[in-house]
Design a protein around this motif. Structure first.
Motif, short mmCIF file in Angstrom:
data_model
loop_
_atom_site.label_atom_id
_atom_site.label_comp_id
_atom_site.label_asym_id
_atom_site.label_seq_id
_atom_site.Cartn_x
_atom_site.Cartn_y
_atom_site.Cartn_z
N ARG A 28 0.80 -1.34 0.03
CA ARG A 28 -0.09 -0.11 -0.22
C ARG A 28 0.81 1.06 -0.19
N PHE A 29 2.09 1.37 0.66
CA PHE A 29 2.90 2.35 0.82
C PHE A 29 3.43 2.60 -0.64
N ALA A 30 3.87 1.70 -1.29
CA ALA A 30 4.48 1.99 -2.59
C ALA A 30 3.34 2.56 -3.44
N GLU A 31 2.12 2.03 -3.32
CA GLU A 31 1.10 2.24 -4.40
C GLU A 31 0.85 3.88 -3.99
N PHE A 32 0.60 4.20 -2.61
CA PHE A 32 0.27 5.50 -2.14
C PHE A 32 1.13 6.52 -2.57
N VAL A 33 2.57 6.26 -2.25
CA VAL A 33 3.47 7.19 -2.64
C VAL A 33 3.59 7.57 -4.16
N THR A 34 3.36 6.46 -5.04
CA THR A 34 3.42 6.81 -6.64
C THR A 34 2.39 7.57 -6.74
N LEU A 35 1.05 7.27 -6.60
CA LEU A 35 -0.26 8.12 -6.86
C LEU A 35 0.08 9.24 -6.22
N LEU A 36 0.23 9.42 -5.14
CA LEU A 36 0.39 10.97 -4.33
C LEU A 36 1.36 11.83 -5.27
N ASP A 37 2.57 11.33 -5.65
CA ASP A 37 3.59 12.19 -6.38
C ASP A 37 2.78 12.54 -7.65
N ARG A 38 1.87 11.89 -8.30
CA ARG A 38 1.44 12.25 -9.49
C ARG A 38 0.25 13.44 -9.35
N LEU A 39 -0.34 12.97 -8.16
CA LEU A 39 -1.48 13.96 -7.74
C LEU A 39 -1.15 15.36 -7.48
N LEU A 40 0.08 15.36 -6.89
CA LEU A 40 0.72 16.64 -6.70
C LEU A 40 1.58 17.22 -7.98
N THR A 41 1.59 16.75 -8.88
CA THR A 41 2.41 17.24 -9.88
C THR A 41 1.48 17.44 -11.41
N GLU A 42 0.34 16.71 -11.43
CA GLU A 42 -0.40 16.74 -12.55
C GLU A 42 -1.59 17.61 -12.30
N ASP A 43 -2.25 18.27 -13.34
CA ASP A 43 -3.80 18.73 -12.96
C ASP A 43 -4.84 17.80 -12.96
N ALA A 44 -4.69 16.67 -13.68
CA ALA A 44 -5.75 15.63 -13.69
C ALA A 44 -5.28 14.53 -13.60
N VAL A 45 -5.71 13.47 -12.72
CA VAL A 45 -4.97 12.15 -12.65
C VAL A 45 -6.30 11.15 -12.77
N SER A 46 -6.19 10.18 -13.51
CA SER A 46 -6.92 8.91 -13.29
C SER A 46 -5.99 7.82 -13.26
N TYR A 47 -6.27 6.54 -12.30
CA TYR A 47 -5.38 5.79 -11.87
C TYR A 47 -6.44 4.81 -11.21
N ALA A 48 -6.10 3.30 -11.77
CA ALA A 48 -6.66 2.33 -11.12
C ALA A 48 -5.69 1.20 -10.59
N GLY A 49 -5.58 1.23 -9.26
CA GLY A 49 -4.59 0.15 -8.81
C GLY A 49 -5.08 -0.56 -7.76
N GLU A 50 -4.28 -1.33 -7.05
CA GLU A 50 -4.69 -2.70 -6.58
C GLU A 50 -5.31 -1.99 -5.08
N HIS A 51 -4.91 -1.02 -4.70
CA HIS A 51 -5.41 -0.44 -3.26
C HIS A 51 -6.03 1.02 -3.24
N TYR A 52 -5.71 1.47 -4.52
CA TYR A 52 -6.30 2.80 -4.58
C TYR A 52 -6.44 3.41 -5.75
N SER A 53 -7.49 4.12 -6.12
CA SER A 53 -7.87 4.53 -7.31
C SER A 53 -8.30 6.13 -7.54
N ALA A 54 -8.26 6.64 -8.55
CA ALA A 54 -8.49 8.03 -8.78
C ALA A 54 -9.09 8.21 -10.10
N ASP A 55 -10.13 9.02 -10.17
CA ASP A 55 -10.89 9.23 -11.71
C ASP A 55 -10.95 10.88 -11.65
N GLU A 56 -10.18 11.15 -12.65
CA GLU A 56 -10.00 12.69 -13.13
C GLU A 56 -10.03 13.48 -12.00
N ALA A 57 -9.15 12.90 -11.00
CA ALA A 57 -8.85 13.96 -9.68
C ALA A 57 -8.02 15.08 -10.23
#
Length: 297
Positions: free
Chosen positions: A125-154
């Motif tokens: 979970r930590f690996a997925e959390f950090v990877t997604l958080l990095d994207r969320l803080l650097t990109e205007d819009a993020v979609s992601y479907a992972g094993e533990h976390y998801s984002a839909d046009e965040a």
């Protein structure tokens, strides 16, 4: 060497404000707080939220950095955390550092009604959390479907004040966590070796941190990164000598010298709390804050 403090979120703001203002007046590089819903021996007493506390602190300080030591996935989701961090970074004028770790098996791990995760699942979970958080803080819009976390046009517009995002200080001692620190961290965080806390010696603790830094160096080398560009933060109070470094300026300088010689670039000391594991003489603490860094050179 930088000297910082960690202020536990135990005070109503009428008193807490004076503590955070006092930390800046003493010249600390940064003031952090724990990001828990409660913590160990403080569980049955006052305990406030980390992000609201840091937001209030941002409003009454001007130059001191602010942050968490540390945030974990235990009760956080990357999408909502990213929004809060972008807001906090804006309010503070770009003074926020996110200390982040995998979390443990304590109260935070079960307070939402779930079973505590195994060490392997925490690492996943930590690996997925950090990877997604990095994207969320650097990109205007993020979609992601992972094993533990998801984002839909965040959406996270306008993003952080700090570019390309606010810095991560990654707490890790295991191989997977150290690889995350090497890839995503602007700093790495250690408390020493927890196995030595009860029965180890100060000398063993120094050697353990030296080995941790060696493994961090290897993790950086694997991706072609120079480890000297990565800050190395040590949160004190969890080594075999515990509170002794706060007995006097000389005791602290001796303690700090051993760890800065290894490459530690920032030491964090707990703001004194009477009748707790973090009890210390306030006058000595303030003397350390104003005199120790100069003695360390």
């Amino acid at each position: 060497m930088r000297l910082s403090t960690v202020i536990l979120p135990i005070h109503r703001w009428a008193k807490g404000r004076r503590v955070w203002e006092g930390a800046e007046e003493l010249g600390f590089h940064a003031a952090y707080t724990y990001d828990h819903l409660s913590w160990r021996s403080f569980r049955d007493g006052p305990w406030f939220g980390a992000i609201p506390t840091l937001t209030a602190a941002a409003a009454v300080t001007r130059s001191m950095r602010l942050g968490t030591l540390v945030t974990s996935p235990n009760f956080r989701h990357p999408v909502t955390l990213a929004k809060e961090l972008i807001s906090l970074d804006d309010i503070s004028g770009g003074r926020v550092t996110l200390g982040i770790g995998a979390g443990g098996a304590g109260f935070d791990a079960t307070v939402l009604g779930q079973e505590a995760w195994s060490p392997g699942e925490r690492a996943d979970r930590f690996a997925e959390f950090v990877t997604l958080l990095d994207r969320l803080l650097t990109e205007d819009a993020v979609s992601y479907a992972g094993e533990h976390y998801s984002a839909d046009e965040a959406r996270n517009i306008p993003g952080c004040v700090q570019e390309p995002r606010l810095p991560f200080a990654v707490a890790a001692t295991g191989p997977r966590g150290l690889k995350l620190a090497a890839r995503y961290g602007q700093a790495w965080v250690t408390t020493g070796d927890p196995k030595l806390f009860e029965t180890g010696t100060p000398e063993q603790s120094v050697l353990a941190v030296e080995r941790q830094i060696g493994r961090l160096t290897e993790a950086c080398a694997e991706i072609g990164r120079d480890v000297t560009g990565l800050g190395k933060i040590m949160l004190t109070g969890f080594t075999p000598d515990r509170a002794r470094p706060l007995d006097s300026v000389d005791a602290f300088v001796d303690f700090a010298g051993r760890y800065t010689a290894l490459g530690i670039t920032e030491l964090v000391i707990h703001w004194p709390i009477a009748d707790s594991d973090f009890a210390a003489d306030q006058a000595v603490f303030e003397k350390i804050a104003t005199e120790a860094v100069a003695q360390l050179g």
